[in-house]
Design an enzyme around this catalytic site. Structure first.
Site, PDB file in Angstrom:
ATOM      1  N   ALA A 135      20.003  -2.373  36.750  1.00 13.83           N
ATOM      2  CA  ALA A 135      20.407  -2.654  38.128  1.00 13.83           C
ATOM      3  C   ALA A 135      21.674  -3.501  38.127  1.00 13.83           C
ATOM      4  O   ALA A 135      21.953  -4.213  37.167  1.00 13.83           O
ATOM      5  CB  ALA A 135      19.288  -3.378  38.859  1.00 13.83           C
ATOM      6  N   CYS A 136      22.441  -3.410  39.222  1.00 15.89           N
ATOM      7  CA  CYS A 136      23.603  -4.274  39.318  1.00 15.89           C
ATOM      8  C   CYS A 136      23.100  -5.706  39.426  1.00 15.89           C
ATOM      9  O   CYS A 136      22.065  -5.932  40.006  1.00 15.89           O
ATOM     10  CB  CYS A 136      24.516  -3.884  40.483  1.00 15.89           C
ATOM     11  SG  CYS A 136      23.922  -4.218  42.133  1.00 15.89           S
ATOM     12  N   PRO A 137      23.714  -6.686  38.838  1.00 14.61           N
ATOM     13  CA  PRO A 137      25.076  -6.687  38.283  1.00 14.61           C
ATOM     14  C   PRO A 137      25.181  -6.468  36.775  1.00 14.61           C
ATOM     15  O   PRO A 137      26.233  -6.728  36.217  1.00 14.61           O
ATOM     16  CB  PRO A 137      25.531  -8.107  38.621  1.00 14.61           C
ATOM     17  CG  PRO A 137      24.293  -8.930  38.449  1.00 14.61           C
ATOM     18  CD  PRO A 137      23.140  -8.033  38.804  1.00 14.61           C
TER      19      PRO A 137
ATOM     20  N   HIS B 207      22.877   3.522  38.743  1.00 13.46           N
ATOM     21  CA  HIS B 207      22.591   2.615  39.851  1.00 13.46           C
ATOM     22  C   HIS B 207      23.736   2.718  40.843  1.00 13.46           C
ATOM     23  O   HIS B 207      24.878   2.439  40.511  1.00 13.46           O
ATOM     24  CB  HIS B 207      22.459   1.186  39.317  1.00 13.46           C
ATOM     25  CG  HIS B 207      21.878   0.242  40.310  1.00 13.46           C
ATOM     26  ND1 HIS B 207      22.638  -0.642  41.012  1.00 13.46           N
ATOM     27  CD2 HIS B 207      20.611   0.077  40.732  1.00 13.46           C
ATOM     28  CE1 HIS B 207      21.856  -1.338  41.825  1.00 13.46           C
ATOM     29  NE2 HIS B 207      20.619  -0.926  41.671  1.00 13.46           N
TER      30      HIS B 207
ATOM     31  N   CYS C  28      24.751   1.101  43.312  1.00 11.76           N
ATOM     32  CA  CYS C  28      25.526  -0.078  43.691  1.00 11.76           C
ATOM     33  C   CYS C  28      26.616  -0.378  42.665  1.00 11.76           C
ATOM     34  O   CYS C  28      27.718  -0.773  43.021  1.00 11.76           O
ATOM     35  CB  CYS C  28      24.614  -1.296  43.822  1.00 11.76           C
ATOM     36  SG  CYS C  28      24.690  -2.050  45.440  1.00 11.76           S
TER      37      CYS C  28
END
Lengths: 235, 75
Positions: free
Chosen positions: B12-14, B39, B41
């Site tokens: 997942a980000c970041p 992901h 984002c």
């Protein structure tokens, strides 16, 4: 919030010279259009069904679907709004959130003021809750949690819808955490929360003053965000 | 010119962003980083950061919901 992310096509229009040809041998993508049409029809059917059950249920369904769609398309990420200034120096999402807050400030004041001048009970007053140490602790814990989980409440829900499996796990623990929080809420409420002051800005500054002060604070934060981004990208 | 591939699938980000930032720091000018992500984002914030930093960036959707962000270090 620009759509600067232009997806290059696969036909090799790349201007970046690449050593490998690995990316050229890709699977053929499935056409998702039929699935999209089926889902859209199902959404309409479900909306009609909910609408016949009760008007507000139908409205909630449509609003929910719209929120999800806008969230997914805009990448409106509250986590990123707090995190990106530190990580990348970009405040574009932070500023978008500030604009959203300004819009809601005006909208909610209009709604509440409308009830107030007509002598009706103001809606949403149960959300005016005391400010206390619990607010700070809660905000901090939530902040740490959302960065680890890779998304806040809305972001997690949206990406579960996208099919991102890691955040299905986030959602599961989100539910567990919320239940745990609800279980302990009485203790917090009794010992800490209820001791804090309860502030409703229009009571303090008047309706007009409250809107002006809140908008001024948002404007200040916006300008700080602009300056911060300039300073960060210069070095 | 070297090409580095970073496998960031399932992260997942970041996390993809931080991995790309660290890699860009240690490679030489002209080298290319290929960041593989799924992901959505990261598909926004990685190119945004890289463009602001002045690198050449391209995004390719290699499969449904899977992207490669190609970053060429320019300075």
């Amino acid at each position: 919030m620009s759509d600067a992310v232009k997806v290059e096509n696969a036909s090799g229009s790349s201007s970046i010279r690449r050593s490998s040809t690995r990316s050229r041998t890709r699977r053929k993508k499935k056409n998702q259009l039929p699935i999209g049409i089926v889902v859209f029809v199902l959404i309409l059917l479900a909306g009609a069904y909910f609408g016949f059950q009760s008007a507000s249920l139908g409205l909630q369904w449509i609003l929910g679907i719209s929120f999800g769609f806008i969230l997914q398309k805009s990448r409106f990420c509250f986590t990123a709004s707090m995190r990106d200034p530190y990580l990348t120096g970009s405040t574009s999402i932070t500023r978008a959130v500030l604009i959203a807050l300004a819009v809601t400030t005006i909208g909610f004041t209009a709604i509440k003021y409308g009830y107030y001048i007509n002598g009706l009970p103001i809606p949403g007053m149960s959300y005016v809750v005391p400010i206390s140490l619990a607010t700070i602790i809660g905000a901090f814990v939530f902040g740490v949690g959302m960065v680890i989980a890779g998304g806040c409440a809305s972001g997690t829900l949206m990406r579960v819808g996208e099919g991102f499996s890691m955040q299905v796990l986030s959602l599961a623990f989100f539910v567990i955490g919320s239940l745990w929080g609800a279980h302990d809420f009485e203790w917090w409420s009794f010992h800490i929360i209820s001791k804090g002051p309860k502030v409703f800005l229009p009571d303090v500054f008047g309706w007009f003053g409250a809107v002006v002060i809140q908008l001024l604070i948002i404007l200040c934060l916006y300008m700080v965000a602009v300056k911060y981004e300039q300073a960060k990208t210069q070095d | 010119m070297k090409e580095y591939v970073i496998d960031s699938f399932g992260e997942a980000c970041p996390v993809p962003l931080i991995k790309a930032q660290n890699k860009i720091k240690e490679i030489e000018v002209g080298d290319v980083v290929v960041l593989q992500i799924d992901h959505s984002c990261a598909m926004k914030n990685v190119p945004e950061w890289a463009r602001k930093d002045g690198h050449n960036v391209e995004v390719e959707e290699v499969d449904d919901g899977e992207w490669e962000v190609i970053i060429e270090k320019t300075h």
